[in-house]
Design a protein around this motif. Structure first.
Motif, PDB file in Angstrom:
ATOM      1  N   ASP A  10     -11.143  -6.549  -5.514  1.00 13.83           N
ATOM      2  CA  ASP A  10      -9.876  -7.120  -5.972  1.00 13.83           C
ATOM      3  C   ASP A  10      -8.999  -6.051  -6.624  1.00 13.83           C
ATOM      4  O   ASP A  10      -7.788  -5.982  -6.371  1.00 13.83           O
ATOM      5  CB  ASP A  10     -10.128  -8.256  -6.967  1.00 13.83           C
ATOM      6  CG  ASP A  10     -10.666  -9.518  -6.301  1.00 13.83           C
ATOM      7  OD1 ASP A  10     -10.479  -9.663  -5.076  1.00 13.83           O
ATOM      8  OD2 ASP A  10     -11.248 -10.360  -7.005  1.00 13.83           O
ATOM      9  N   GLU A  11      -9.610  -5.223  -7.472  1.00  9.71           N
ATOM     10  CA  GLU A  11      -8.833  -4.200  -8.170  1.00  9.71           C
ATOM     11  C   GLU A  11      -8.324  -3.140  -7.209  1.00  9.71           C
ATOM     12  O   GLU A  11      -7.169  -2.702  -7.303  1.00  9.71           O
ATOM     13  CB  GLU A  11      -9.671  -3.547  -9.266  1.00  9.71           C
ATOM     14  CG  GLU A  11      -8.879  -2.540 -10.097  1.00  9.71           C
ATOM     15  CD  GLU A  11      -9.678  -1.971 -11.251  1.00  9.71           C
ATOM     16  OE1 GLU A  11      -9.111  -1.145 -12.010  1.00  9.71           O
ATOM     17  OE2 GLU A  11     -10.852  -2.337 -11.405  1.00  9.71           O
ATOM     18  N   LEU A  12      -9.165  -2.735  -6.274  1.00 12.92           N
ATOM     19  CA  LEU A  12      -8.746  -1.732  -5.300  1.00 12.92           C
ATOM     20  C   LEU A  12      -7.628  -2.282  -4.408  1.00 12.92           C
ATOM     21  O   LEU A  12      -6.691  -1.569  -4.059  1.00 12.92           O
ATOM     22  CB  LEU A  12      -9.944  -1.295  -4.464  1.00 12.92           C
ATOM     23  CG  LEU A  12      -9.771  -0.049  -3.595  1.00 12.92           C
ATOM     24  CD1 LEU A  12     -11.088   0.692  -3.485  1.00 12.92           C
ATOM     25  CD2 LEU A  12      -9.261  -0.409  -2.220  1.00 12.92           C
ATOM     26  N   ALA A  13      -7.718  -3.576  -4.064  1.00 14.22           N
ATOM     27  CA  ALA A  13      -6.671  -4.204  -3.256  1.00 14.22           C
ATOM     28  C   ALA A  13      -5.338  -4.199  -4.000  1.00 14.22           C
ATOM     29  O   ALA A  13      -4.284  -3.902  -3.408  1.00 14.22           O
ATOM     30  CB  ALA A  13      -7.073  -5.631  -2.901  1.00 14.22           C
ATOM     31  N   GLU A  14      -5.372  -4.507  -5.290  1.00 10.39           N
ATOM     32  CA  GLU A  14      -4.131  -4.493  -6.066  1.00 10.39           C
ATOM     33  C   GLU A  14      -3.549  -3.087  -6.149  1.00 10.39           C
ATOM     34  O   GLU A  14      -2.333  -2.892  -6.042  1.00 10.39           O
ATOM     35  CB  GLU A  14      -4.368  -5.048  -7.467  1.00 10.39           C
ATOM     36  CG  GLU A  14      -3.077  -5.182  -8.261  1.00 10.39           C
ATOM     37  CD  GLU A  14      -3.252  -5.855  -9.613  1.00 10.39           C
ATOM     38  OE1 GLU A  14      -2.228  -6.071 -10.291  1.00 10.39           O
ATOM     39  OE2 GLU A  14      -4.407  -6.164  -9.986  1.00 10.39           O
ATOM     40  N   ALA A  15      -4.424  -2.089  -6.312  1.00 16.02           N
ATOM     41  CA  ALA A  15      -3.961  -0.701  -6.340  1.00 16.02           C
ATOM     42  C   ALA A  15      -3.308  -0.325  -5.010  1.00 16.02           C
ATOM     43  O   ALA A  15      -2.261   0.338  -4.985  1.00 16.02           O
ATOM     44  CB  ALA A  15      -5.121   0.238  -6.645  1.00 16.02           C
ATOM     45  N   ALA A  16      -3.914  -0.742  -3.894  1.00 15.68           N
ATOM     46  CA  ALA A  16      -3.355  -0.434  -2.574  1.00 15.68           C
ATOM     47  C   ALA A  16      -1.957  -1.015  -2.414  1.00 15.68           C
ATOM     48  O   ALA A  16      -1.050  -0.366  -1.879  1.00 15.68           O
ATOM     49  CB  ALA A  16      -4.280  -0.971  -1.482  1.00 15.68           C
ATOM     50  N   VAL A  17      -1.777  -2.243  -2.901  1.00 13.43           N
ATOM     51  CA  VAL A  17      -0.466  -2.897  -2.777  1.00 13.43           C
ATOM     52  C   VAL A  17       0.560  -2.223  -3.690  1.00 13.43           C
ATOM     53  O   VAL A  17       1.704  -1.990  -3.285  1.00 13.43           O
ATOM     54  CB  VAL A  17      -0.583  -4.404  -3.087  1.00 13.43           C
ATOM     55  CG1 VAL A  17       0.790  -5.055  -3.075  1.00 13.43           C
ATOM     56  CG2 VAL A  17      -1.491  -5.087  -2.071  1.00 13.43           C
ATOM     57  N   LEU A  18       0.166  -1.902  -4.921  1.00 13.52           N
ATOM     58  CA  LEU A  18       1.088  -1.243  -5.845  1.00 13.52           C
ATOM     59  C   LEU A  18       1.499   0.135  -5.321  1.00 13.52           C
ATOM     60  O   LEU A  18       2.675   0.505  -5.376  1.00 13.52           O
ATOM     61  CB  LEU A  18       0.427  -1.101  -7.218  1.00 13.52           C
ATOM     62  CG  LEU A  18       0.343  -2.370  -8.068  1.00 13.52           C
ATOM     63  CD1 LEU A  18      -0.601  -2.160  -9.253  1.00 13.52           C
ATOM     64  CD2 LEU A  18       1.719  -2.797  -8.548  1.00 13.52           C
ATOM     65  N   GLY A  19       0.539   0.883  -4.820  1.00 11.57           N
ATOM     66  CA  GLY A  19       0.872   2.181  -4.225  1.00 11.57           C
ATOM     67  C   GLY A  19       1.683   2.020  -2.964  1.00 11.57           C
ATOM     68  O   GLY A  19       2.595   2.807  -2.682  1.00 11.57           O
ATOM     69  N   GLY A  20       1.373   0.976  -2.211  1.00 10.99           N
ATOM     70  CA  GLY A  20       2.107   0.717  -0.981  1.00 10.99           C
ATOM     71  C   GLY A  20       3.570   0.411  -1.219  1.00 10.99           C
ATOM     72  O   GLY A  20       4.445   0.919  -0.513  1.00 10.99           O
ATOM     73  N   VAL A  21       3.850  -0.416  -2.223  1.00 11.76           N
ATOM     74  CA  VAL A  21       5.244  -0.783  -2.473  1.00 11.76           C
ATOM     75  C   VAL A  21       6.050   0.431  -2.934  1.00 11.76           C
ATOM     76  O   VAL A  21       7.232   0.575  -2.612  1.00 11.76           O
ATOM     77  CB  VAL A  21       5.344  -1.962  -3.475  1.00 11.76           C
ATOM     78  CG1 VAL A  21       5.063  -1.535  -4.905  1.00 11.76           C
ATOM     79  CG2 VAL A  21       6.716  -2.633  -3.395  1.00 11.76           C
ATOM     80  N   PHE A  22       5.393   1.359  -3.645  1.00 12.99           N
ATOM     81  CA  PHE A  22       6.064   2.604  -4.013  1.00 12.99           C
ATOM     82  C   PHE A  22       6.362   3.439  -2.772  1.00 12.99           C
ATOM     83  O   PHE A  22       7.483   3.925  -2.572  1.00 12.99           O
ATOM     84  CB  PHE A  22       5.195   3.394  -4.994  1.00 12.99           C
ATOM     85  CG  PHE A  22       5.745   4.746  -5.337  1.00 12.99           C
ATOM     86  CD1 PHE A  22       6.795   4.874  -6.231  1.00 12.99           C
ATOM     87  CD2 PHE A  22       5.226   5.898  -4.764  1.00 12.99           C
ATOM     88  CE1 PHE A  22       7.313   6.128  -6.553  1.00 12.99           C
ATOM     89  CE2 PHE A  22       5.735   7.152  -5.071  1.00 12.99           C
ATOM     90  CZ  PHE A  22       6.781   7.262  -5.972  1.00 12.99           C
ATOM     91  N   LEU A  23       5.351   3.606  -1.914  1.00  8.50           N
ATOM     92  CA  LEU A  23       5.521   4.399  -0.689  1.00  8.50           C
ATOM     93  C   LEU A  23       6.377   3.688   0.353  1.00  8.50           C
ATOM     94  O   LEU A  23       6.733   4.287   1.365  1.00  8.50           O
ATOM     95  CB  LEU A  23       4.149   4.731  -0.101  1.00  8.50           C
ATOM     96  CG  LEU A  23       3.312   5.718  -0.919  1.00  8.50           C
ATOM     97  CD1 LEU A  23       1.869   5.747  -0.432  1.00  8.50           C
ATOM     98  CD2 LEU A  23       3.921   7.119  -0.857  1.00  8.50           C
ATOM     99  N   GLY A  24       6.724   2.443   0.094  1.00  9.04           N
ATOM    100  CA  GLY A  24       7.631   1.724   0.991  1.00  9.04           C
ATOM    101  C   GLY A  24       9.034   2.293   0.980  1.00  9.04           C
ATOM    102  O   GLY A  24       9.803   2.085   1.915  1.00  9.04           O
ATOM    103  N   GLY A  25       9.404   3.006  -0.087  1.00  8.99           N
ATOM    104  CA  GLY A  25      10.736   3.611  -0.133  1.00  8.99           C
ATOM    105  C   GLY A  25      11.841   2.584  -0.011  1.00  8.99           C
ATOM    106  O   GLY A  25      12.839   2.807   0.681  1.00  8.99           O
ATOM    107  N   GLY A  26      11.664   1.454  -0.690  1.00  7.78           N
ATOM    108  CA  GLY A  26      12.667   0.391  -0.648  1.00  7.78           C
ATOM    109  C   GLY A  26      12.345  -0.704   0.335  1.00  7.78           C
ATOM    110  O   GLY A  26      12.855  -1.819   0.232  1.00  7.78           O
ATOM    111  N   GLY A  27      11.490  -0.411   1.329  1.00  4.59           N
ATOM    112  CA  GLY A  27      11.133  -1.409   2.342  1.00  4.59           C
ATOM    113  C   GLY A  27       9.635  -1.653   2.362  1.00  4.59           C
ATOM    114  O   GLY A  27       8.937  -1.441   1.376  1.00  4.59           O
TER     115      GLY A  27
END
Length: 362
Positions: A10-27
Motif C-alpha cells: 500500500d505504501e509503495l503504491a502511494e509513493a508510485a502515484v505521488l511520484g507519478g503525478v510529479f513526473l506527469g508534468g501537468g498531465g
C-alpha cells in the motif's frame, strides 16, 4: 542493468502515484484516481514490479495506456474493461504475452497495467515507454513510428453503458491511423478509454524504453510521503534527485481550459513579483515563458506545486487565485523513451498551441 523484483505494498503504491503525478508534468491523470486504481489492483492479488531481465528477450510485451481528457467529467472505465480488453487483444495477437508496461508516468498513468497484471499474473515490467507523461500515443510508442513496416494492434474500451456511452474498439494497422481511431473512441466514450497496444519483443525495450522509470517514480514519491506538507524540504530533496530549478512562486492570475479532440488545451498566467509567467498545456505543460523569453519547452518537465503544502497540482486541477510554485527539470535529467526524439511528432503540438517548439528542442 539493475535487477529487482519489488512487491507492491500500500505504501509503495502511494509513493508510485505521488511520484507519478510529479513526473506527469501537468498531465498523466490525477493522484486521486491513480491511488484508487492502485488499491483496486492490490485487492485482486499480489503484485510485483520487476526489472526487464526477469523476462526473455523474445517474450512479447504490450503497453497499457489510458487515452483521453483528464478534465472530462464523463470518463468511465472499470477493472472489467481491462480484463475484457486483454481477452480481445490475445485473440488478435495469437501469441503468448510475456509482460506489460505502462505508457508513461503520471498520477493515473503510472498505474496503467497494474490491474491487468494482478488479474492475469503477467509480469509488470519496469520499462515504461516514457519516464514522464506525454500527450499523444505516438510520443509513447518508443520510436515504433520510425519503423515503416511496423503494424500495431490496439484495443480500447470505455464509457458508461447506463448513459449509452460504452464502446469497445479493436484495430490493426499503422500507428498513426490506429492511434487516431483510439483517440476518437475516447471522445465517443465520454472522455476516456483504457487501451492495450503495440506488441514488441522485450529486447526492443532495452534501447527504446525508459528503463527504471517506475522505480524512479517510487523514489520521488517517497520524498512527498516523508515530507508531507513541508514544501521546503520536498523541494530540497527533489533537487538532489532531479536537479530541478524553481522558476517562480506566485498567484494564478488567469486560467483557461478547453477540451479539443479528446485533449485538454489551455493557458495559465502566474504572477510573481510583478512579473507574469505564461504556461501552455496540451494535457501536459508544453511551454513556459516570461517577457517573451522561453524558459522551458516540453519534453522538459514543467510542474506546478501548491506553495503551502508542496502538493502537485495538474493542469486539469488548477484554479485562479491558487498560490503556485513553478519548477523545471531539464530533459537531460529525465528518463525519456525514444518517442521523445522523433521531431515530426512535435508538429501537431505546434499546430494546436500555435507555438514554436521544434526549434527549441532539436
Amino acid at each position: 542493468m539493475e535487477s529487482y523484483r519489488m512487491k507492491i505494498t500500500d505504501e509503495l503504491a502511494e509513493a508510485a502515484v505521488l511520484g507519478g503525478v510529479f513526473l506527469g508534468g501537468g498531465g498523466g491523470g490525477s493522484y486521486e484516481k491513480g491511488l484508487k486504481n492502485a488499491k483496486e489492483a492490490l485487492k485482486l492479488g499480489e503484485l510485483y514490479l520487476v526489472s526487464l531481465d526477469h523476462i526473455k528477450d523474445d517474450d512479447i510485451v504490450i503497453t497499457a495506456s489510458a487515452v483521453g481528457s483528464p478534465a472530462s467529467e464523463e470518463q468511465y472505465v472499470t477493472p472489467e474493461y481491462n480484463k475484457k480488453g486483454y481477452k480481445i487483444f490475445n485473440e488478435l495477437l495469437k501469441e503468448t504475452i510475456g509482460g506489460v508496461i505502462t505508457n508513461e508516468n503520471g498520477g493515473g498513468s503510472t498505474i496503467n497495467g497494474w490491474i491487468l497484471s494482478a488479474m492475469t499474473g503477467i509480469p509488470l515490467i519496469d520499462a515504461p515507454c516514457n519516464g514522464r507523461a506525454h500527450p499523444t500515443a505516438l510520443m509513447g510508442s518508443m520510436g515504433l513510428s520510425l519503423l515503416k513496416d511496423y503494424k500495431t494492434i490496439q484495443v480500447a474500451l470505455g464509457g458508461n453503458p447506463d448513459k449509452e456511452k460504452y464502446i469497445e474498439v479493436a484495430v490493426k494497422g499503422n500507428l498513426a491511423s490506429t492511434s487516431a481511431i483510439i483517440r476518437q473512441a475516447a471522445v465517443e466514450a465520454g472522455g476516456l478509454v483504457t487501451v492495450l497496444r503495440n506488441p514488441v519483443k522485450a529486447q526492443y525495450l532495452k534501447q527504446n524504453a525508459a528503463i527504471g522509470g517506475l522505480k524512479q517514480a517510487i523514489d520521488i514519491g517517497n520524498v512527498f510521503l516523508k515530507y508531507k506538507d513541508d514544501t521546503e524540504n520536498i523541494l530540497e530533496e527533489l533537487k538532489k534527485r532531479m536537479s530541478l530549478e524553481i522558476i517562480a512562486k506566485g498567484v494564478v492570475k488567469k486560467y483557461e481550459i478547453n477540451i479539443q479532440g479528446g485533449f485538454d488545451v489551455g493557458h495559465v498566467v502566474i504572477n510573481s513579483d510583478k512579473r507574469d509567467y505564461d504556461l501552455t498545456f496540451w494535457n501536459e505543460y508544453m511551454t513556459l515563458e516570461s517577457n517573451g523569453e522561453i524558459l522551458a519547452t516540453f519534453p522538459d518537465l514543467i510542474a506546478t506545486l501548491d506553495e503551502k503544502t508542496g502538493k502537485v497540482i495538474t493542469s486539469a486541477d488548477m484554479r485562479e487565485k491558487d498560490n503556485i510554485i513553478v519548477i523545471k527539470v531539464d530533459r537531460k535529467n529525465l528518463k525519456l523513451g525514444k518517442g521523445m526524439f522523433d521531431q515530426k511528432l512535435f508538429k501537431q503540438a505546434e499546430d494546436v498551441l500555435n507555438k514554436e517548439l521544434i526549434k527549441y528542442i532539436f
